[in-house]
Design a protein around this motif. Structure first.
Motif, PDB file in Angstrom:
ATOM      1  N   GLU A 160     -11.958 -27.484  41.085  1.00 24.92           N
ATOM      2  CA  GLU A 160     -11.628 -27.857  42.470  1.00 24.92           C
ATOM      3  C   GLU A 160     -12.881 -27.985  43.336  1.00 24.92           C
ATOM      4  O   GLU A 160     -13.008 -28.920  44.134  1.00 24.92           O
ATOM      5  CB  GLU A 160     -10.683 -26.816  43.070  1.00 24.92           C
ATOM      6  CG  GLU A 160     -10.143 -27.165  44.428  1.00 24.92           C
ATOM      7  CD  GLU A 160      -9.056 -28.221  44.377  1.00 24.92           C
ATOM      8  OE1 GLU A 160      -8.864 -28.899  45.407  1.00 24.92           O
ATOM      9  OE2 GLU A 160      -8.405 -28.377  43.333  1.00 24.92           O
ATOM     10  N   ASP A 204      -9.058 -39.536  45.446  1.00 25.57           N
ATOM     11  CA  ASP A 204      -8.718 -38.545  46.458  1.00 25.57           C
ATOM     12  C   ASP A 204      -8.448 -39.265  47.773  1.00 25.57           C
ATOM     13  O   ASP A 204      -8.211 -40.472  47.778  1.00 25.57           O
ATOM     14  CB  ASP A 204      -9.854 -37.519  46.586  1.00 25.57           C
ATOM     15  CG  ASP A 204     -11.212 -38.207  46.729  1.00 25.57           C
ATOM     16  OD1 ASP A 204     -11.298 -39.200  47.489  1.00 25.57           O
ATOM     17  OD2 ASP A 204     -12.175 -37.791  46.077  1.00 25.57           O
ATOM     18  N   GLU A 254      -2.488 -30.268  50.479  1.00 23.29           N
ATOM     19  CA  GLU A 254      -2.296 -31.308  49.468  1.00 23.29           C
ATOM     20  C   GLU A 254      -1.206 -32.295  49.882  1.00 23.29           C
ATOM     21  O   GLU A 254      -1.343 -33.494  49.671  1.00 23.29           O
ATOM     22  CB  GLU A 254      -1.958 -30.714  48.106  1.00 23.29           C
ATOM     23  CG  GLU A 254      -3.135 -30.314  47.270  1.00 23.29           C
ATOM     24  CD  GLU A 254      -4.159 -31.428  47.051  1.00 23.29           C
ATOM     25  OE1 GLU A 254      -3.782 -32.549  46.629  1.00 23.29           O
ATOM     26  OE2 GLU A 254      -5.338 -31.174  47.321  1.00 23.29           O
TER      27      GLU A 254
END
Length: 179
Positions: free
Chosen positions: A23, A90, A137
């Motif tokens: 991460e 992302d 998220e």
């Protein structure tokens, strides 16, 4: 900045799908992608400013360097050095899609939008089903869906934009139902 980011900086292993990125390291990749997007955006702005000045002066000389071509190179470089297969797209993906349209890479923009949008749709559905509320998220996924649909509408890709708009609205409705 162009020379530093394209010629001097090393992007070791970011194109290798066999490498695991935790991460924290994926956050560094987000910074790299974002910086390259910023560079491309700055080059596009410089190109537009130079063209405006040339037009205003009614000069036969064009810009000293083709900044739009440099911006195109930056965006394509970013995609080759940090592909989705190695490090999944992302929240910078929607900005990259917009840049791809600006530099004339419409097919790549649509392809990237489909991958990023479908992934965001899937992730939002999963997170809402888990019932953990509005997590970071989930917000990222909804942002990607919303931004992609805006960019796609602006660039004439109305069917794909509608798909992501419908997904966005479906997830918002499911969030309200789950509360």
């Amino acid at each position: 900045m162009y020379d530093n980011m394209i010629n001097k900086y090393y992007y070791r292993g970011l194109d290798n799908p066999k490498v695991y990125y935790n991460e924290d390291y994926r956050g560094f990749v987000l910074n790299h992608r974002s910086t390259l997007n910023d560079l491309a955006e700055a080059l596009i702005s410089e190109y537009e400013e130079e063209n405006q000045l040339v037009t205003e002066k009614i000069s036969v000389e064009g810009p000293s360097q083709n900044k739009m071509e440099m911006a195109r190179n930056v965006v394509l470089f970013s995609l080759s050095k940090m592909p989705h297969a190695a490090v999944p797209y992302d929240q910078t993906a929607s900005g990259t899609v917009e840049l791809l349209f600006k530099v004339g890479e419409n097919d790549k923009a649509i392809e990237m939008a489909k991958v990023a949008g479908d992934r965001a749709d899937e992730m939002a559905g999963y997170l809402i089903a888990k019932g953990q509320g509005v997590t970071l998220e989930l917000r990222k996924s909804l942002f990607i869906l919303g931004d992609l649909q805006r960019t796609l509408h602006e660039n004439g890709e109305h069917d794909l934009a509608k798909k992501f708009e419908d997904a966005y609205e479906k997830h918002l409705a499911n969030l309200q139902t789950n509360e």
